[in-house]
Write a protein that holds these residues in place. Structure first.
Motif: not given
Length: 339
Positions: A249-261
Protein backbone atom coordinates in the motif's frame (compact mmCIF):
# COMPACT_ATOMS: atom_id res chain seq x y z
CA UNK A 1 30.54 -74.13 0.41
CA UNK A 2 32.97 -71.57 1.82
CA UNK A 3 32.72 -69.51 -1.37
CA UNK A 4 28.92 -69.60 -1.20
CA UNK A 5 28.97 -68.50 2.44
CA UNK A 6 31.43 -65.71 1.66
CA UNK A 7 29.20 -64.47 -1.19
CA UNK A 8 26.17 -64.38 1.08
CA UNK A 9 28.10 -62.39 3.70
CA UNK A 10 29.31 -59.87 1.11
CA UNK A 11 25.79 -59.31 -0.23
CA UNK A 12 24.45 -58.84 3.28
CA UNK A 13 27.17 -56.29 4.02
CA UNK A 14 26.41 -54.34 0.84
CA UNK A 15 22.69 -54.26 1.65
CA UNK A 16 23.50 -53.01 5.12
CA UNK A 17 25.60 -50.15 3.72
CA UNK A 18 22.84 -49.21 1.27
CA UNK A 19 20.21 -49.14 4.02
CA UNK A 20 22.42 -46.99 6.23
CA UNK A 21 23.03 -44.60 3.34
CA UNK A 22 19.33 -44.24 2.60
CA UNK A 23 18.55 -43.67 6.28
CA UNK A 24 21.20 -40.96 6.58
CA UNK A 25 19.91 -39.26 3.46
CA UNK A 26 16.38 -39.10 4.84
CA UNK A 27 17.59 -37.68 8.15
CA UNK A 28 19.38 -34.76 6.47
CA UNK A 29 16.25 -33.13 5.02
CA UNK A 30 13.29 -31.27 6.52
CA UNK A 31 10.81 -33.80 5.18
CA UNK A 32 12.26 -37.20 6.10
CA UNK A 33 10.03 -40.20 6.70
CA UNK A 34 9.33 -40.75 10.40
CA UNK A 35 9.73 -44.50 9.92
CA UNK A 36 13.28 -44.00 8.58
CA UNK A 37 14.63 -42.39 11.74
CA UNK A 38 17.18 -44.45 13.60
CA UNK A 39 16.55 -42.37 16.76
CA UNK A 40 13.55 -44.14 18.27
CA UNK A 41 13.62 -41.83 21.30
CA UNK A 42 12.89 -38.76 19.18
CA UNK A 43 9.37 -37.31 19.16
CA UNK A 44 8.31 -36.98 15.52
CA UNK A 45 6.33 -33.85 14.64
CA UNK A 46 4.75 -33.17 11.26
CA UNK A 47 4.15 -29.45 10.60
CA UNK A 48 1.80 -28.42 7.77
CA UNK A 49 2.66 -24.75 7.24
CA UNK A 50 0.49 -22.35 5.21
CA UNK A 51 3.33 -21.17 2.99
CA UNK A 52 5.88 -18.36 2.88
CA UNK A 53 3.64 -15.46 1.92
CA UNK A 54 4.99 -12.92 4.41
CA UNK A 55 7.85 -11.93 6.70
CA UNK A 56 5.69 -13.06 9.63
CA UNK A 57 5.29 -16.53 8.13
CA UNK A 58 9.05 -16.82 7.60
CA UNK A 59 9.65 -16.01 11.27
CA UNK A 60 6.97 -18.50 12.29
CA UNK A 61 8.58 -21.27 10.23
CA UNK A 62 12.02 -20.52 11.65
CA UNK A 63 10.60 -20.68 15.19
CA UNK A 64 9.46 -24.26 14.56
CA UNK A 65 12.62 -25.35 12.77
CA UNK A 66 14.87 -23.98 15.52
CA UNK A 67 12.74 -25.53 18.28
CA UNK A 68 12.00 -29.00 16.92
CA UNK A 69 15.56 -30.19 16.44
CA UNK A 70 17.24 -33.52 17.18
CA UNK A 71 19.27 -31.77 19.87
CA UNK A 72 15.98 -30.91 21.59
CA UNK A 73 14.63 -34.44 21.17
CA UNK A 74 12.49 -34.04 18.06
CA UNK A 75 12.31 -35.11 14.43
CA UNK A 76 10.55 -32.40 12.39
CA UNK A 77 8.84 -33.20 9.09
CA UNK A 78 8.04 -29.83 7.51
CA UNK A 79 5.67 -29.17 4.62
CA UNK A 80 5.00 -25.86 2.85
CA UNK A 81 1.45 -25.90 1.44
CA UNK A 82 1.96 -22.81 -0.76
CA UNK A 83 -1.32 -21.37 0.55
CA UNK A 84 -3.42 -24.26 -0.78
CA UNK A 85 -5.70 -26.24 1.51
CA UNK A 86 -5.52 -29.34 -0.69
CA UNK A 87 -1.75 -29.38 -0.21
CA UNK A 88 -2.13 -29.24 3.55
CA UNK A 89 -4.63 -32.10 3.55
CA UNK A 90 -2.20 -34.19 1.49
CA UNK A 91 0.58 -33.33 3.93
CA UNK A 92 -1.51 -34.35 6.94
CA UNK A 93 -2.38 -37.68 5.29
CA UNK A 94 1.31 -38.20 4.57
CA UNK A 95 2.14 -37.51 8.23
CA UNK A 96 -0.49 -40.09 9.25
CA UNK A 97 0.98 -42.68 6.88
CA UNK A 98 4.46 -42.03 8.28
CA UNK A 99 3.20 -42.59 11.82
CA UNK A 100 4.27 -39.28 13.34
CA UNK A 101 3.71 -38.68 17.04
CA UNK A 102 2.11 -35.25 16.65
CA UNK A 103 0.67 -33.16 13.83
CA UNK A 104 0.81 -29.34 13.88
CA UNK A 105 -1.25 -27.38 11.36
CA UNK A 106 -1.44 -23.68 10.51
CA UNK A 107 -4.65 -24.01 8.45
CA UNK A 108 -5.03 -21.97 5.26
CA UNK A 109 -8.75 -21.50 5.96
CA UNK A 110 -11.07 -22.44 8.82
CA UNK A 111 -13.42 -24.96 7.19
CA UNK A 112 -13.10 -28.30 5.37
CA UNK A 113 -10.91 -30.22 7.83
CA UNK A 114 -13.18 -32.71 9.57
CA UNK A 115 -12.49 -35.75 7.40
CA UNK A 116 -8.69 -35.59 7.59
CA UNK A 117 -8.77 -34.79 11.32
CA UNK A 118 -10.97 -37.82 11.89
CA UNK A 119 -8.33 -39.88 10.07
CA UNK A 120 -5.64 -38.57 12.42
CA UNK A 121 -7.81 -39.23 15.47
CA UNK A 122 -8.48 -42.80 14.32
CA UNK A 123 -4.71 -43.37 14.32
CA UNK A 124 -4.34 -41.81 17.76
CA UNK A 125 -2.24 -38.88 16.53
CA UNK A 126 -2.88 -35.62 18.46
CA UNK A 127 -3.34 -32.49 16.31
CA UNK A 128 -2.28 -29.02 17.48
CA UNK A 129 -3.39 -25.92 15.62
CA UNK A 130 -0.98 -23.00 15.25
CA UNK A 131 -1.78 -19.39 14.28
CA UNK A 132 -5.08 -19.96 12.48
CA UNK A 133 -8.11 -21.80 13.77
CA UNK A 134 -10.43 -24.45 12.37
CA UNK A 135 -14.23 -24.44 12.41
CA UNK A 136 -15.20 -28.05 13.22
CA UNK A 137 -18.33 -29.57 14.76
CA UNK A 138 -16.28 -31.80 17.07
CA UNK A 139 -13.52 -29.92 18.94
CA UNK A 140 -12.08 -33.18 20.21
CA UNK A 141 -10.57 -33.59 16.73
CA UNK A 142 -7.71 -31.35 17.85
CA UNK A 143 -5.93 -30.96 21.17
CA UNK A 144 -5.58 -27.19 21.32
CA UNK A 145 -4.86 -24.00 19.41
CA UNK A 146 -1.91 -21.62 19.87
CA UNK A 147 -1.90 -18.12 18.40
CA UNK A 148 -2.84 -14.47 18.62
CA UNK A 149 -6.17 -13.04 19.74
CA UNK A 150 -7.15 -11.77 16.29
CA UNK A 151 -10.38 -10.08 17.34
CA UNK A 152 -8.52 -8.21 20.09
CA UNK A 153 -5.82 -7.26 17.57
CA UNK A 154 -8.47 -5.68 15.34
CA UNK A 155 -10.03 -3.88 18.28
CA UNK A 156 -6.64 -2.65 19.47
CA UNK A 157 -6.02 -1.14 16.02
CA UNK A 158 -9.41 0.55 16.11
CA UNK A 159 -8.94 1.97 19.60
CA UNK A 160 -5.48 3.22 18.64
CA UNK A 161 -7.09 5.11 15.73
CA UNK A 162 -9.67 6.65 18.07
CA UNK A 163 -6.92 7.99 20.33
CA UNK A 164 -4.79 9.13 17.40
CA UNK A 165 -7.62 11.13 15.82
CA UNK A 166 -8.39 12.77 19.17
CA UNK A 167 -4.75 13.81 19.57
CA UNK A 168 -4.85 15.39 16.10
CA UNK A 169 -8.18 17.12 16.81
CA UNK A 170 -9.91 15.07 14.10
CA UNK A 171 -12.20 12.94 16.25
CA UNK A 172 -15.29 14.84 15.06
CA UNK A 173 -14.39 14.85 11.38
CA UNK A 174 -15.62 12.44 8.72
CA UNK A 175 -12.96 9.78 8.20
CA UNK A 176 -12.88 7.70 5.02
CA UNK A 177 -11.06 4.37 5.17
CA UNK A 178 -10.37 1.21 3.19
CA UNK A 179 -9.27 -2.23 4.34
CA UNK A 180 -6.78 -4.59 2.75
CA UNK A 181 -8.04 -7.90 4.07
CA UNK A 182 -6.01 -11.08 4.38
CA UNK A 183 -6.87 -14.39 2.74
CA UNK A 184 -10.66 -14.61 3.04
CA UNK A 185 -11.65 -17.27 5.55
CA UNK A 186 -8.29 -17.32 7.35
CA UNK A 187 -8.61 -16.84 11.11
CA UNK A 188 -6.41 -13.73 11.11
CA UNK A 189 -8.57 -12.13 8.41
CA UNK A 190 -11.84 -13.08 10.10
CA UNK A 191 -10.75 -11.91 13.54
CA UNK A 192 -9.05 -8.66 12.53
CA UNK A 193 -11.93 -7.66 10.27
CA UNK A 194 -14.44 -8.39 13.03
CA UNK A 195 -12.41 -6.67 15.72
CA UNK A 196 -11.94 -3.46 13.79
CA UNK A 197 -15.62 -3.52 12.75
CA UNK A 198 -16.56 -3.57 16.44
CA UNK A 199 -14.81 -0.23 16.95
CA UNK A 200 -16.02 1.12 13.60
CA UNK A 201 -19.61 0.59 14.76
CA UNK A 202 -18.94 2.90 17.72
CA UNK A 203 -17.82 5.81 15.51
CA UNK A 204 -20.56 7.22 13.30
CA UNK A 205 -18.13 9.54 11.50
CA UNK A 206 -15.98 6.64 10.22
CA UNK A 207 -16.85 5.53 6.68
CA UNK A 208 -15.51 2.17 5.50
CA UNK A 209 -15.45 2.76 1.75
CA UNK A 210 -14.47 -0.77 0.78
CA UNK A 211 -12.87 -3.99 1.98
CA UNK A 212 -10.94 -6.19 -0.46
CA UNK A 213 -8.50 -9.04 0.00
CA UNK A 214 -4.82 -8.53 -0.66
CA UNK A 215 -4.20 -12.20 0.21
CA UNK A 216 -1.58 -11.28 2.81
CA UNK A 217 1.01 -10.57 0.08
CA UNK A 218 2.85 -7.35 -0.76
CA UNK A 219 2.24 -7.61 -4.51
CA UNK A 220 -1.50 -8.12 -4.15
CA UNK A 221 -1.70 -5.45 -1.46
CA UNK A 222 -0.10 -2.95 -3.82
CA UNK A 223 -2.43 -3.97 -6.65
CA UNK A 224 -5.57 -3.55 -4.52
CA UNK A 225 -4.36 -0.24 -3.08
CA UNK A 226 -3.76 1.06 -6.60
CA UNK A 227 -7.37 0.27 -7.48
CA UNK A 228 -8.61 1.96 -4.29
CA UNK A 229 -6.68 5.14 -5.11
CA UNK A 230 -8.16 5.25 -8.59
CA UNK A 231 -11.66 4.67 -7.26
CA UNK A 232 -11.67 6.99 -4.22
CA UNK A 233 -10.33 10.55 -4.12
CA UNK A 234 -10.30 11.03 -0.36
CA UNK A 235 -8.88 8.08 1.60
CA UNK A 236 -7.83 9.08 5.10
CA UNK A 237 -6.98 5.68 6.63
CA UNK A 238 -5.77 2.32 5.34
CA UNK A 239 -6.23 -0.79 7.46
CA UNK A 240 -3.79 -3.45 6.24
CA UNK A 241 -4.39 -6.81 7.88
CA UNK A 242 -0.69 -7.67 7.72
CA UNK A 243 2.59 -5.82 7.30
CA UNK A 244 3.38 -7.03 3.81
CA UNK A 245 0.12 -5.66 2.41
CA UNK A 246 0.91 -2.39 4.19
CA UNK A 247 4.28 -2.25 2.40
CA UNK A 248 2.47 -2.75 -0.91
CA UNK A 249 0.00 0.00 0.00
CA UNK A 250 2.86 2.37 0.82
CA UNK A 251 4.42 1.75 -2.60
CA UNK A 252 1.08 2.36 -4.32
CA UNK A 253 0.43 5.57 -2.38
CA UNK A 254 3.85 7.00 -3.21
CA UNK A 255 3.51 6.02 -6.87
CA UNK A 256 0.22 7.93 -6.96
CA UNK A 257 1.95 11.08 -5.74
CA UNK A 258 0.45 10.96 -2.25
CA UNK A 259 2.09 10.62 1.15
CA UNK A 260 1.44 8.43 4.17
CA UNK A 261 2.50 8.06 7.78
CA UNK A 262 2.38 10.53 10.70
CA UNK A 263 3.13 13.55 8.47
CA UNK A 264 1.37 12.26 5.36
CA UNK A 265 -2.01 12.35 3.67
CA UNK A 266 -3.00 8.81 4.66
CA UNK A 267 -2.78 7.05 8.01
CA UNK A 268 -1.78 3.38 7.81
CA UNK A 269 -2.49 0.77 10.49
CA UNK A 270 -0.84 -2.61 10.03
CA UNK A 271 -0.76 -5.98 11.78
CA UNK A 272 2.08 -8.39 12.65
CA UNK A 273 4.85 -5.94 13.67
CA UNK A 274 7.80 -7.64 11.98
CA UNK A 275 11.15 -5.80 11.88
CA UNK A 276 10.41 -4.34 8.46
CA UNK A 277 7.31 -2.70 9.95
CA UNK A 278 9.53 -0.99 12.51
CA UNK A 279 11.73 0.21 9.66
CA UNK A 280 8.63 1.62 7.93
CA UNK A 281 7.51 3.41 11.11
CA UNK A 282 11.01 4.81 11.69
CA UNK A 283 11.06 6.02 8.07
CA UNK A 284 7.74 7.80 8.66
CA UNK A 285 5.67 5.73 6.21
CA UNK A 286 3.65 3.64 8.68
CA UNK A 287 1.75 4.91 11.71
CA UNK A 288 1.02 1.85 13.80
CA UNK A 289 1.74 -1.88 13.89
CA UNK A 290 -0.32 -4.24 16.03
CA UNK A 291 1.80 -7.21 17.05
CA UNK A 292 1.01 -10.79 16.13
CA UNK A 293 3.71 -12.91 17.77
CA UNK A 294 4.97 -15.59 15.32
CA UNK A 295 7.24 -17.43 17.76
CA UNK A 296 4.91 -20.38 18.37
CA UNK A 297 7.53 -23.14 18.34
CA UNK A 298 8.48 -23.03 22.05
CA UNK A 299 4.82 -22.88 23.15
CA UNK A 300 3.91 -25.88 20.98
CA UNK A 301 6.91 -27.80 22.33
CA UNK A 302 5.76 -27.03 25.87
CA UNK A 303 2.30 -28.39 25.03
CA UNK A 304 3.76 -31.58 23.55
CA UNK A 305 5.84 -32.17 26.67
CA UNK A 306 2.73 -31.82 28.83
CA UNK A 307 0.83 -34.26 26.62
CA UNK A 308 3.78 -36.67 26.80
CA UNK A 309 3.52 -36.48 30.59
CA UNK A 310 -0.21 -37.25 30.45
CA UNK A 311 -1.25 -33.74 31.50
CA UNK A 312 -4.26 -31.82 30.20
CA UNK A 313 -3.72 -28.58 28.26
CA UNK A 314 -5.92 -25.53 27.77
CA UNK A 315 -7.89 -25.60 24.53
CA UNK A 316 -7.11 -21.96 23.66
CA UNK A 317 -3.63 -20.58 24.29
CA UNK A 318 -2.90 -16.97 23.33
CA UNK A 319 0.63 -15.69 22.85
CA UNK A 320 1.69 -12.33 24.35
CA UNK A 321 1.26 -9.34 22.00
CA UNK A 322 1.71 -5.55 22.02
CA UNK A 323 1.01 -2.48 19.88
CA UNK A 324 3.69 -0.12 18.54
CA UNK A 325 3.47 3.35 16.99
CA UNK A 326 5.69 6.24 16.04
CA UNK A 327 5.37 7.91 19.45
CA UNK A 328 7.66 5.22 20.89
CA UNK A 329 11.45 4.85 20.86
CA UNK A 330 11.27 2.35 18.00
CA UNK A 331 15.00 2.27 17.29
CA UNK A 332 15.65 0.97 20.79
CA UNK A 333 12.68 -1.41 20.80
CA UNK A 334 13.65 -3.04 17.50
CA UNK A 335 17.04 -4.01 18.95
CA UNK A 336 15.26 -6.38 21.33
CA UNK A 337 13.06 -7.99 18.68
CA UNK A 338 13.56 -11.56 17.45
CA UNK A 339 11.47 -11.01 14.31
Amino acid sequence: MKKRLLSIMLVAAMVGVMVMGCSQKADNGDSGDASDSGDSDLITVGYAQVGAESDWRTANTESFKSTFTKENGYELIFDDAQQKQENQIKAIRSFIQQGVDYIVVAPVVETGWETVLEEAKAEGIPVILSDRQMDVSDESLYECWVGGNFIKEGEDGGHWLEDYLKEKGMDGEEINMVTLQGTIGASAQVGRTEGFANVLAENDNWNMLELQTGEFTQAKGQEVMESFLKKYDDIDVVIAENDNMAFGAIDAIKAAGKTCGPDGDITIISFDAVKAAFDAMIAGDLNCAVECNPLHGPRVAEIIQKLEAGEEVDKIQYVDEELFDTSMDLEEIVKTRAY
